[in-house]
Design a protein around this motif. Structure first.
Motif, PDB file in Angstrom:
ATOM      1  N   VAL A  94      11.041 -59.390  93.578  1.00 43.03           N
ATOM      2  CA  VAL A  94      12.164 -58.889  92.795  1.00 43.03           C
ATOM      3  C   VAL A  94      11.701 -58.786  91.348  1.00 43.03           C
ATOM      4  N   THR A  95      12.076 -57.712  90.708  1.00 42.76           N
ATOM      5  CA  THR A  95      11.762 -57.590  89.288  1.00 42.76           C
ATOM      6  C   THR A  95      12.989 -57.118  88.532  1.00 42.76           C
ATOM      7  N   ARG A  96      13.085 -57.559  87.320  1.00 39.42           N
ATOM      8  CA  ARG A  96      14.171 -57.149  86.436  1.00 39.42           C
ATOM      9  C   ARG A  96      13.560 -56.348  85.298  1.00 39.42           C
ATOM     10  N   ILE A  97      14.250 -55.315  84.882  1.00 42.46           N
ATOM     11  CA  ILE A  97      13.775 -54.452  83.801  1.00 42.46           C
ATOM     12  C   ILE A  97      14.827 -54.471  82.714  1.00 42.46           C
ATOM     13  N   THR A  98      14.410 -54.707  81.484  1.00 44.67           N
ATOM     14  CA  THR A  98      15.344 -54.684  80.371  1.00 44.67           C
ATOM     15  C   THR A  98      14.664 -54.106  79.137  1.00 44.67           C
ATOM     16  N   ASP A  99      15.465 -53.630  78.243  1.00 44.68           N
ATOM     17  CA  ASP A  99      14.970 -53.057  77.002  1.00 44.68           C
ATOM     18  C   ASP A  99      14.536 -54.185  76.075  1.00 44.68           C
TER      19      ASP A  99
END
Length: 126
Positions: A94-99
């Motif tokens: 699982v990966t999370r992407i954020t600015d």
């Protein structure tokens, strides 16, 4: 013979200037919209192609039931990713992407570079 056809067409274009402008304007608008749609579809089909395991990539969506109807979004809070990974057996990574903003200080220099932050599972090898 073709030279004669082109001469007649050229003269006709200058005689009927309003029709020529309307026809060319419609043609230009049509081609512009068509190319824009083709580029949008191409971008959707080539999304995540850089990853060797692209067939195993999935994106989760969140559905909100509102009085106006359903609202579907792919934006979650930052907390659900580890819970999904621990509680759902079929999820490997699982990966999370954020600015991450766009202000970086490197060697005493202030740089304006857009940054995206991801988890360590973003480039996974299986």
């Amino acid at each position: 013979m073709f030279k004669n056809y082109f001469k007649i067409a050229w003269r006709s274009l200058f005689r009927n200037k309003l029709h020529t402008i309307i026809n060319l304007g419609g043609l230009i608008i049509g081609f512009t919209i068509g190319i824009t749609i083709l580029l949008a579809v191409y971008a959707q089909f080539t999304y995540d192609r850089f990853n060797l395991n692209e067939k195993r990539l999935y994106q989760a969506y969140q559905v909100f039931n509102k009085t106006e109807g359903e609202e579907i979004t792919n934006q979650f809070g930052f907390a659900p990713a580890p819970v999904y990974k621990n509680e759902v057996a079929s999820i490997d990574k699982v990966t999370r992407i954020t600015d991450g903003g766009n202000h970086i200080t490197y060697n005493g220099k202030d740089l304006v570079i857009p940054v995206m932050m991801v988890d360590e599972d973003f480039f996974f090898d299986v």
